[in-house]
Each structure stands twice: as structure tokens, then as C-alpha cells.
Design a protein around this motif. Structure first.
Motif, PDB file in Angstrom:
ATOM      1  N   UNK A 108       5.876 -91.837  -9.346  1.00  0.00           N
ATOM      2  CA  UNK A 108       4.908 -92.260 -10.360  1.00  0.00           C
ATOM      3  C   UNK A 108       3.486 -91.881  -9.966  1.00  0.00           C
ATOM      4  N   UNK A 109       3.162 -92.011  -8.707  1.00  0.00           N
ATOM      5  CA  UNK A 109       1.833 -91.617  -8.235  1.00  0.00           C
ATOM      6  C   UNK A 109       1.617 -90.119  -8.379  1.00  0.00           C
ATOM      7  N   UNK A 110       2.630 -89.348  -8.047  1.00  0.00           N
ATOM      8  CA  UNK A 110       2.528 -87.899  -8.199  1.00  0.00           C
ATOM      9  C   UNK A 110       2.386 -87.496  -9.651  1.00  0.00           C
ATOM     10  N   UNK A 131      -0.816 -85.615 -11.301  1.00  0.00           N
ATOM     11  CA  UNK A 131      -0.642 -84.378 -12.072  1.00  0.00           C
ATOM     12  C   UNK A 131      -1.307 -84.484 -13.440  1.00  0.00           C
ATOM     13  N   UNK A 132      -1.177 -85.631 -14.092  1.00  0.00           N
ATOM     14  CA  UNK A 132      -1.813 -85.822 -15.397  1.00  0.00           C
ATOM     15  C   UNK A 132      -3.336 -85.805 -15.282  1.00  0.00           C
ATOM     16  N   UNK A 170      -8.354 -79.861 -16.043  1.00  0.00           N
ATOM     17  CA  UNK A 170      -8.244 -78.436 -16.376  1.00  0.00           C
ATOM     18  C   UNK A 170      -8.473 -78.221 -17.862  1.00  0.00           C
ATOM     19  N   UNK A 171      -7.871 -79.049 -18.680  1.00  0.00           N
ATOM     20  CA  UNK A 171      -8.039 -78.918 -20.134  1.00  0.00           C
ATOM     21  C   UNK A 171      -9.491 -79.131 -20.522  1.00  0.00           C
ATOM     22  N   UNK A 172     -10.137 -80.120 -19.934  1.00  0.00           N
ATOM     23  CA  UNK A 172     -11.528 -80.396 -20.263  1.00  0.00           C
ATOM     24  C   UNK A 172     -12.418 -79.209 -19.922  1.00  0.00           C
ATOM     25  N   UNK A 173     -12.168 -78.558 -18.822  1.00  0.00           N
ATOM     26  CA  UNK A 173     -12.998 -77.420 -18.406  1.00  0.00           C
ATOM     27  C   UNK A 173     -12.708 -76.160 -19.208  1.00  0.00           C
TER      28      UNK A 173
END
Length: 78
Positions: A9-11, A15-16, A22-25
Motif C-alpha cells: 500500500x505504501x508503494x 507511485x500515485x 509527472x502529470x502536473x509538470x
């Protein structure tokens, strides 16, 4: 078993978060003239919150940066 679930769950959460960054940039840069015109139009209608939201959506700026920039655009218009 519990540690394995926590690690998975932490991984997934990490990742999210990275995917969101990445999407924001990757957003296309906003046309400055169009952005200013839209922000000014929102300010003329008294929609300060909308103006900040427009700025943030089109530039990917944070809340404080967007608020300061919208305030500067508002001062420029007179």
C-alpha cells in the motif's frame, strides 16, 4: 503478512504521488496573454476564487503563487 500489505500500500501510494507530479509538470504552458485576459475577466466579475483556480489549472502553480500572481494582475488593471 501485515508488513507486506503495508509495504504494498505504501508503494502504491508513492507511485500515485509520483505519477501526479509527472502529470502536473507535463501540462502545456498557458498562453500568457490569454491567461491574463481570462484572469482579468474573472476579477471584473468579482470571482477572485475563480481567477486563482484558472491560474492554477493552466500553469500548475501552487495556491500561494497563484494567489500572489492574480493579485498582481489585479493591481495592473487599475
Amino acid at each position: 503478512m501485515t508488513y507486506t500489505i503495508a509495504l504494498v500500500l505504501g508503494g502504491a501510494g508513492l507511485a500515485l504521488l509520483l505519477l501526479g507530479a509527472v502529470i502536473r509538470r507535463r501540462r502545456r504552458p498557458a498562453d500568457p496573454a490569454t491567461l491574463r485576459a481570462d484572469v482579468r475577466a474573472a476579477l471584473d466579475r468579482g470571482a477572485d476564487v475563480l481567477a486563482v483556480r484558472l491560474y492554477r489549472e493552466r500553469t500548475g502553480a501552487g495556491l500561494l503563487e497563484a494567489r500572489d500572481e492574480v493579485a498582481r494582475i489585479g493591481r495592473e488593471r487599475g
